[in-house]
Design a protein around this motif. Structure first.
Motif, PDB file in Angstrom:
ATOM      1  N   GLU A  43       6.575 -15.100  10.028  1.00 54.07           N
ATOM      2  CA  GLU A  43       6.128 -16.487  10.145  1.00 54.07           C
ATOM      3  C   GLU A  43       6.811 -17.426   9.157  1.00 54.07           C
ATOM      4  N   THR A  44       7.566 -16.901   8.214  1.00 51.30           N
ATOM      5  CA  THR A  44       8.221 -17.749   7.222  1.00 51.30           C
ATOM      6  C   THR A  44       9.423 -18.468   7.811  1.00 51.30           C
ATOM      7  N   LEU A  45       9.802 -19.564   7.162  1.00 49.85           N
ATOM      8  CA  LEU A  45      10.950 -20.348   7.624  1.00 49.85           C
ATOM      9  C   LEU A  45      12.280 -19.617   7.435  1.00 49.85           C
ATOM     10  N   ASN A  46      12.369 -18.777   6.427  1.00 50.47           N
ATOM     11  CA  ASN A  46      13.640 -18.125   6.090  1.00 50.47           C
ATOM     12  C   ASN A  46      13.782 -16.713   6.629  1.00 50.47           C
ATOM     13  N   TYR A  47      12.864 -16.273   7.478  1.00 51.93           N
ATOM     14  CA  TYR A  47      12.952 -14.899   7.973  1.00 51.93           C
ATOM     15  C   TYR A  47      14.317 -14.676   8.614  1.00 51.93           C
ATOM     16  N   PRO A  48      14.996 -13.589   8.312  1.00 48.43           N
ATOM     17  CA  PRO A  48      14.565 -12.380   7.603  1.00 48.43           C
ATOM     18  C   PRO A  48      14.890 -12.374   6.107  1.00 48.43           C
ATOM     19  N   LYS A  49      15.290 -13.480   5.541  1.00 46.41           N
ATOM     20  CA  LYS A  49      15.663 -13.536   4.117  1.00 46.41           C
ATOM     21  C   LYS A  49      14.493 -13.903   3.212  1.00 46.41           C
ATOM     22  N   SER A  50      13.279 -13.837   3.705  1.00 45.97           N
ATOM     23  CA  SER A  50      12.094 -14.231   2.940  1.00 45.97           C
ATOM     24  C   SER A  50      11.616 -13.111   2.031  1.00 45.97           C
ATOM     25  N   VAL A  51      10.903 -13.501   0.989  1.00 44.12           N
ATOM     26  CA  VAL A  51      10.230 -12.571   0.083  1.00 44.12           C
ATOM     27  C   VAL A  51       8.793 -13.054  -0.045  1.00 44.12           C
ATOM     28  N   LEU A  52       7.834 -12.185   0.204  1.00 43.77           N
ATOM     29  CA  LEU A  52       6.428 -12.495  -0.034  1.00 43.77           C
ATOM     30  C   LEU A  52       6.090 -12.000  -1.435  1.00 43.77           C
ATOM     31  N   SER A  53       5.428 -12.829  -2.229  1.00 42.49           N
ATOM     32  CA  SER A  53       5.195 -12.470  -3.616  1.00 42.49           C
ATOM     33  C   SER A  53       3.892 -13.086  -4.113  1.00 42.49           C
ATOM     34  N   SER A  54       3.217 -12.379  -5.015  1.00 42.44           N
ATOM     35  CA  SER A  54       1.983 -12.897  -5.605  1.00 42.44           C
ATOM     36  C   SER A  54       1.641 -12.117  -6.862  1.00 42.44           C
ATOM     37  N   TYR A  55       0.596 -12.572  -7.543  1.00 36.11           N
ATOM     38  CA  TYR A  55       0.014 -11.830  -8.647  1.00 36.11           C
ATOM     39  C   TYR A  55      -1.254 -11.164  -8.127  1.00 36.11           C
ATOM     40  N   PRO A  56      -1.260  -9.853  -7.978  1.00 32.88           N
ATOM     41  CA  PRO A  56      -2.451  -9.191  -7.436  1.00 32.88           C
ATOM     42  C   PRO A  56      -3.636  -9.300  -8.392  1.00 32.88           C
ATOM     43  N   PRO A  57      -4.853  -9.407  -7.844  1.00 31.31           N
ATOM     44  CA  PRO A  57      -6.030  -9.412  -8.725  1.00 31.31           C
ATOM     45  C   PRO A  57      -6.218  -8.038  -9.349  1.00 31.31           C
ATOM     46  N   GLY A  58      -6.663  -8.025 -10.563  1.00 34.71           N
ATOM     47  CA  GLY A  58      -6.864  -6.764 -11.258  1.00 34.71           C
ATOM     48  C   GLY A  58      -8.249  -6.179 -11.015  1.00 34.71           C
ATOM     49  N   PHE A  59      -8.423  -4.958 -11.416  1.00 32.08           N
ATOM     50  CA  PHE A  59      -9.718  -4.286 -11.384  1.00 32.08           C
ATOM     51  C   PHE A  59      -9.646  -3.145 -12.374  1.00 32.08           C
ATOM     52  N   SER A  60     -10.796  -2.620 -12.749  1.00 29.85           N
ATOM     53  CA  SER A  60     -10.821  -1.444 -13.616  1.00 29.85           C
ATOM     54  C   SER A  60     -11.493  -0.315 -12.850  1.00 29.85           C
ATOM     55  N   GLU A  61     -11.250   0.883 -13.262  1.00 26.38           N
ATOM     56  CA  GLU A  61     -11.870   2.044 -12.601  1.00 26.38           C
ATOM     57  C   GLU A  61     -13.387   1.969 -12.673  1.00 26.38           C
ATOM     58  N   ASN A  62     -13.918   1.371 -13.737  1.00 20.51           N
ATOM     59  CA  ASN A  62     -15.366   1.234 -13.876  1.00 20.51           C
ATOM     60  C   ASN A  62     -15.927   0.135 -12.985  1.00 20.51           C
ATOM     61  N   ASN A  63     -15.075  -0.767 -12.530  1.00 17.57           N
ATOM     62  CA  ASN A  63     -15.528  -1.919 -11.745  1.00 17.57           C
ATOM     63  C   ASN A  63     -14.700  -2.045 -10.466  1.00 17.57           C
ATOM     64  N   LYS A  64     -14.399  -0.924  -9.855  1.00 21.19           N
ATOM     65  CA  LYS A  64     -13.551  -0.892  -8.666  1.00 21.19           C
ATOM     66  C   LYS A  64     -14.385  -1.192  -7.416  1.00 21.19           C
ATOM     67  N   PRO A  65     -13.978  -2.184  -6.616  1.00 17.88           N
ATOM     68  CA  PRO A  65     -14.746  -2.480  -5.402  1.00 17.88           C
ATOM     69  C   PRO A  65     -14.636  -1.361  -4.372  1.00 17.88           C
ATOM     70  N   ASN A  66     -15.664  -1.221  -3.530  1.00 23.55           N
ATOM     71  CA  ASN A  66     -15.647  -0.208  -2.470  1.00 23.55           C
ATOM     72  C   ASN A  66     -14.702  -0.595  -1.342  1.00 23.55           C
ATOM     73  N   ARG A  67     -14.555  -1.892  -1.119  1.00 27.24           N
ATOM     74  CA  ARG A  67     -13.688  -2.404  -0.054  1.00 27.24           C
ATOM     75  C   ARG A  67     -12.789  -3.487  -0.619  1.00 27.24           C
ATOM     76  N   VAL A  68     -11.645  -3.649   0.001  1.00 27.57           N
ATOM     77  CA  VAL A  68     -10.735  -4.722  -0.382  1.00 27.57           C
ATOM     78  C   VAL A  68     -11.265  -6.028   0.191  1.00 27.57           C
ATOM     79  N   LYS A  69     -11.414  -7.021  -0.649  1.00 27.86           N
ATOM     80  CA  LYS A  69     -11.826  -8.347  -0.192  1.00 27.86           C
ATOM     81  C   LYS A  69     -10.555  -9.110   0.186  1.00 27.86           C
ATOM     82  N   GLU A  70     -10.356  -9.272   1.481  1.00 33.36           N
ATOM     83  CA  GLU A  70      -9.151  -9.956   1.940  1.00 33.36           C
ATOM     84  C   GLU A  70      -9.322 -11.462   1.824  1.00 33.36           C
TER      85      GLU A  70
END
Length: 116
Positions: free
Chosen positions: A33-60
């Motif tokens: 869906e990007t304007l530059n496909y196929p030369k696009s790069v998808l990038s972000s800073y993933p949210p962190g979590f700890s093993e003690n506070n790991k969610p059961n499901r991924v919140k999309e």
């Protein structure tokens, strides 16, 4: 990239990333869906979590833009830091283009590694 074995896509991510079901197809679709496909790069800073506070499901979510830059002049060696900006609403026609890549997560066609 040293583990790349000729696959069509390449992904680099931090170790604190939880994956949603069918994540790979979702990223391939978003990339198309990007304007530059196929030369696009998808990038972000993933949210962190700890093993003690790991969610059961991924919140999309619709994600967030990488768009703010900061530097702290009080740091002994100040550097420019790229931060997460405002979140997507979900009705955008395509991902926003920006001139930065976050090392925490990026996904691209493997030509990213070879077209230098």
């Amino acid at each position: 990239s040293k583990l790349w074995g000729g696959e069509t896509f390449f992904m680099q991510c931090d170790s604190h990333l939880l994956f949603a079901e069918h994540w790979d197809e979702k990223y391939r679709q978003e990339m198309r869906e990007t304007l530059n496909y196929p030369k696009s790069v998808l990038s972000s800073y993933p949210p962190g979590f700890s093993e003690n506070n790991k969610p059961n499901r991924v919140k999309e979510s619709h994600g967030a833009r990488l768009c703010t830059c900061d530097t702290y002049l009080s740091d002994p060696n100040p550097i420019v830091r790229i931060n997460t900006g405002i979140g997507y609403r979900g009705n955008e026609p395509r991902p926003t283009q920006i001139p930065f890549i976050a090392a925490g997560f990026f996904f691209a066609r493997s030509e990213f590694l070879t077209d230098w």
